[in-house]
Design an enzyme around this catalytic site. Structure first.
Site, PDB file in Angstrom:
ATOM      1  CB  CYS A 112      -0.951   0.005   1.194  1.00  0.00           C
ATOM      2  SG  CYS A 112      -2.070  -1.399   1.195  1.00  0.00           S
ATOM      3  CG  HIS A 260      -3.078   3.440   1.952  1.00  0.00           C
ATOM      4  ND1 HIS A 260      -3.740   2.995   0.826  1.00  0.00           N
ATOM      5  CD2 HIS A 260      -3.088   2.404   2.829  1.00  0.00           C
ATOM      6  CE1 HIS A 260      -4.122   1.750   1.018  1.00  0.00           C
ATOM      7  NE2 HIS A 260      -3.739   1.365   2.218  1.00  0.00           N
ATOM      8  CG  ASN A 290      -6.913  -0.644   1.419  1.00  0.00           C
ATOM      9  OD1 ASN A 290      -6.161  -0.424   0.478  1.00  0.00           O
ATOM     10  ND2 ASN A 290      -6.461  -0.877   2.647  1.00  0.00           N
TER      11      ASN A 290
HETATM   12  O1  UT7 Z   1      -3.876  -1.029   3.536  1.00  0.00           O
HETATM   13  C1  UT7 Z   1      -2.754  -1.535   4.189  1.00  0.00           C
HETATM   14  C2  UT7 Z   1      -2.875  -1.490   5.630  1.00  0.00           C
HETATM   15  N1  UT7 Z   1      -4.129  -2.026   6.079  1.00  0.00           N
HETATM   16  C3  UT7 Z   1      -4.746  -1.427   7.074  1.00  0.00           C
HETATM   17  O2  UT7 Z   1      -4.289  -0.428   7.523  1.00  0.00           O
HETATM   18  C4  UT7 Z   1      -5.956  -2.092   7.668  1.00  0.00           C
HETATM   19  C5  UT7 Z   1      -5.859  -2.005   9.160  1.00  0.00           C
HETATM   20  N2  UT7 Z   1      -6.859  -2.731   9.934  1.00  0.00           N
HETATM   21  C6  UT7 Z   1      -8.169  -2.469   9.856  1.00  0.00           C
HETATM   22  O3  UT7 Z   1      -8.619  -1.661   9.069  1.00  0.00           O
HETATM   23  C7  UT7 Z   1      -9.073  -3.138  10.851  1.00  0.00           C
HETATM   24  O4  UT7 Z   1      -8.284  -3.788  11.836  1.00  0.00           O
HETATM   25  C8  UT7 Z   1     -10.029  -4.174  10.232  1.00  0.00           C
HETATM   26  C9  UT7 Z   1     -11.089  -3.451   9.398  1.00  0.00           C
HETATM   27  C10 UT7 Z   1      -9.276  -5.170   9.366  1.00  0.00           C
HETATM   28  C11 UT7 Z   1     -10.763  -4.941  11.313  1.00  0.00           C
HETATM   29  O5  UT7 Z   1     -11.450  -4.043  12.171  1.00  0.00           O
HETATM   30  P1  UT7 Z   1     -11.261  -4.137  13.753  1.00  0.00           P
HETATM   31  O6  UT7 Z   1     -12.148  -3.128  14.337  1.00  0.00           O
HETATM   32  O7  UT7 Z   1      -9.799  -4.075  14.059  1.00  0.00           O
HETATM   33  O8  UT7 Z   1     -11.858  -5.549  14.049  1.00  0.00           O
HETATM   34  P2  UT7 Z   1     -11.181  -6.806  14.779  1.00  0.00           P
HETATM   35  O9  UT7 Z   1     -10.198  -7.463  13.862  1.00  0.00           O
HETATM   36  O10 UT7 Z   1     -10.709  -6.389  16.125  1.00  0.00           O
HETATM   37  O11 UT7 Z   1     -12.426  -7.768  14.922  1.00  0.00           O
HETATM   38  C12 UT7 Z   1     -13.550  -7.410  15.757  1.00  0.00           C
HETATM   39  C13 UT7 Z   1     -14.622  -8.459  15.601  1.00  0.00           C
HETATM   40  C14 UT7 Z   1     -14.078  -9.873  15.721  1.00  0.00           C
HETATM   41  O12 UT7 Z   1     -15.062 -10.655  16.386  1.00  0.00           O
HETATM   42  P3  UT7 Z   1     -14.897 -10.996  17.952  1.00  0.00           P
HETATM   43  O13 UT7 Z   1     -13.577 -11.673  18.097  1.00  0.00           O
HETATM   44  O14 UT7 Z   1     -14.941  -9.656  18.642  1.00  0.00           O
HETATM   45  O15 UT7 Z   1     -16.083 -11.853  18.211  1.00  0.00           O
HETATM   46  C15 UT7 Z   1     -13.976 -10.330  14.295  1.00  0.00           C
HETATM   47  O16 UT7 Z   1     -14.073 -11.732  14.163  1.00  0.00           O
HETATM   48  O17 UT7 Z   1     -15.207  -8.372  14.303  1.00  0.00           O
HETATM   49  C16 UT7 Z   1     -15.156  -9.656  13.663  1.00  0.00           C
HETATM   50  N3  UT7 Z   1     -15.034  -9.436  12.240  1.00  0.00           N
HETATM   51  C17 UT7 Z   1     -16.088  -9.290  11.422  1.00  0.00           C
HETATM   52  N4  UT7 Z   1     -17.401  -9.291  11.659  1.00  0.00           N
HETATM   53  C18 UT7 Z   1     -18.227  -9.091  10.610  1.00  0.00           C
HETATM   54  C19 UT7 Z   1     -13.903  -9.334  11.508  1.00  0.00           C
HETATM   55  N5  UT7 Z   1     -14.210  -9.112  10.221  1.00  0.00           N
HETATM   56  C20 UT7 Z   1     -15.550  -9.088  10.144  1.00  0.00           C
HETATM   57  C21 UT7 Z   1     -16.463  -8.892   9.089  1.00  0.00           C
HETATM   58  N6  UT7 Z   1     -17.776  -8.898   9.365  1.00  0.00           N
HETATM   59  N7  UT7 Z   1     -16.047  -8.664   7.815  1.00  0.00           N
END
Ligand code: UT7
Length: 339
Positions: A112, A260, A290
């Protein structure tokens, strides 16, 4: 006299197939609400099978050349994570599609952060008098490496391309104040100890195609979202701060934070860390997702098309991605005619 780079033209291209969140929710355990709340994304575009990264790149490149009023450029630099083939680089194919056979053309792989790295190398080509004009493209068909069984990545990334034409300008040392279209200085960095955080594990020298069956999922893109989120804000804030200091700008001088498009929450946290108000943040992630290396030039071109920039506006560009890599630069918006 010193040679530096100025922005002479810009363009972008999205494949026609728009995929709203609701459609993904029929294919995996997710919801429109979760995706919008956690990422700010409402839809993204996916290339149809048969459409390659070089196709998207060539379209965006042709539009940038038209915007610059040029039928030819001297070199092509392509930032991509999703090349048409592992070997050779995709940029020569893009150059050929644009009728530029014979010109130097090469890829830059910094995930990215790729477009900021590509801009820096293009500025180097211009400063060293290797060429007088460079087409710099960020293009991705990220949908080709997403794991359909992984909801944590499949809802975030999209396909697209954005491109800039840079040309060399000569200025004497005395009159060095950054003028319209001037790009730089840069701040670039990497930390390979974090390479597992954003990766495609199989298919290279580590997990070889020929002798191993990849572990399940290893042929696809994977990301440790929460840790990447933390590092993205921290690294971009530090890098953007460093480049502002190098440019002699204060946060209050920045008209647009054009970083980005990783996640809307990342964009807003970064703006907050830098002391830049929300209404100065350029964000098109809701409409395109993204798009990795394509995201900065795509966001800039869409804002330009919408008439949001005026000549002389000061832009701060910052990116973070796999590697880990990060990079920032500044750009003073030129007087580009609207198409
Ligand atoms: O572009 C290059 C660099 N990339 C980035 O900078 C991306 C950086 N990271 C992010 O944008 C975020 O971390 C994500 C969007 C990937 C994830 O969001 P988050 O708020 O950090 O969620 P999380 O990974 O902490 O997950 C929270 C909950 C989990 O469930 P539990 O363990 O709390 O029950 C996940 O399993 O959300 C769940 N989850 C989803 N639920 C519904 C993860 N993905 C999904 C989904 N739909 N697509």
């Amino acid at each position: 006299m010193t040679r530096s780079a100025v922005l002479a033209g810009i363009g972008s291209f999205l494949p026609p197939r728009c995929v709203p969140n609701a459609q993904l929710a029929t294919q995996m355990d997710t919801s429109d609400e979760w995706i919008r709340m956690r990422t700010g994304i409402r839809q993204r575009y996916f290339a149809e099978p048969g459409t390659t990264t070089s196709d998207l790149a060539a379209e965006a490149g042709a539009r940038a050349m038209k915007s610059a009023g040029l039928a030819e450029v001297d070199a092509v630099v392509l930032a991509t994570t999703t090349p048409d083939r592992p070997c050779p680089a995709t940029a020569p194919a893009v150059a050929a599609k644009l009728g530029l056979v014979g010109r130097p053309a090469y890829d830059v792989q910094a995930v990215c952060t790729g477009f900021v790295y590509a801009l820096a190398t293009a500025c180097g080509l211009l400063a060293m008098s290797c060429v007088d004009t460079v087409l710099v493209i960020g293009a991705e068909t990220f949908s080709t490496i997403l794991n359909p069984a992984d909801r944590t990545t499949s809802v975030i990334f999209g396909d697209g391309a954005g491109a800039m034409v840079l040309r060399a300008t000569e200025s004497d040392e005395a009159g060095q104040a950054p003028g319209n279209g001037t790009i730089g200085p840069f701040d670039l960095g990497s930390d390979g100890t974090g390479r597992d955080l954003i990766t495609v594990r199989a298919g290279g020298a580590e997990q070889r195609r020929s002798c191993l069956t990849p572990a399940p999922g290893d042929e696809y893109f994977s990301m440790a979202g929460r840790e990447v989120f933390r590092q993205a804000v921290e690294r971009m804030a530090r890098s953007a701060g460093a480049v502002l200091a190098r440019a002699g700008w204060q946060a209050g001088d920045v008209d647009w934070l054009a970083c980005h498009q990783a996640n809307l929450r990342i964009l807003l946290s970064l703006a907050d860390a830098l002391g830049i108000p929300e209404n100065r943040v350029l964000a098109n992630i809701a409409e395109v997702g993204n798009t990795s290396a394509a995201s900065i030039p795509l966001a800039l071109d869409q804002a330009h098309q919408a008439g949001r920039f005026k000549p002389g506006d000061r832009l701060l560009l910052s990116a973070f991605g796999g590697g880990l890599t990060w990079g920032s630069t500044v750009l003073t918006w030129p007087d580009l005619t609207h198409p």
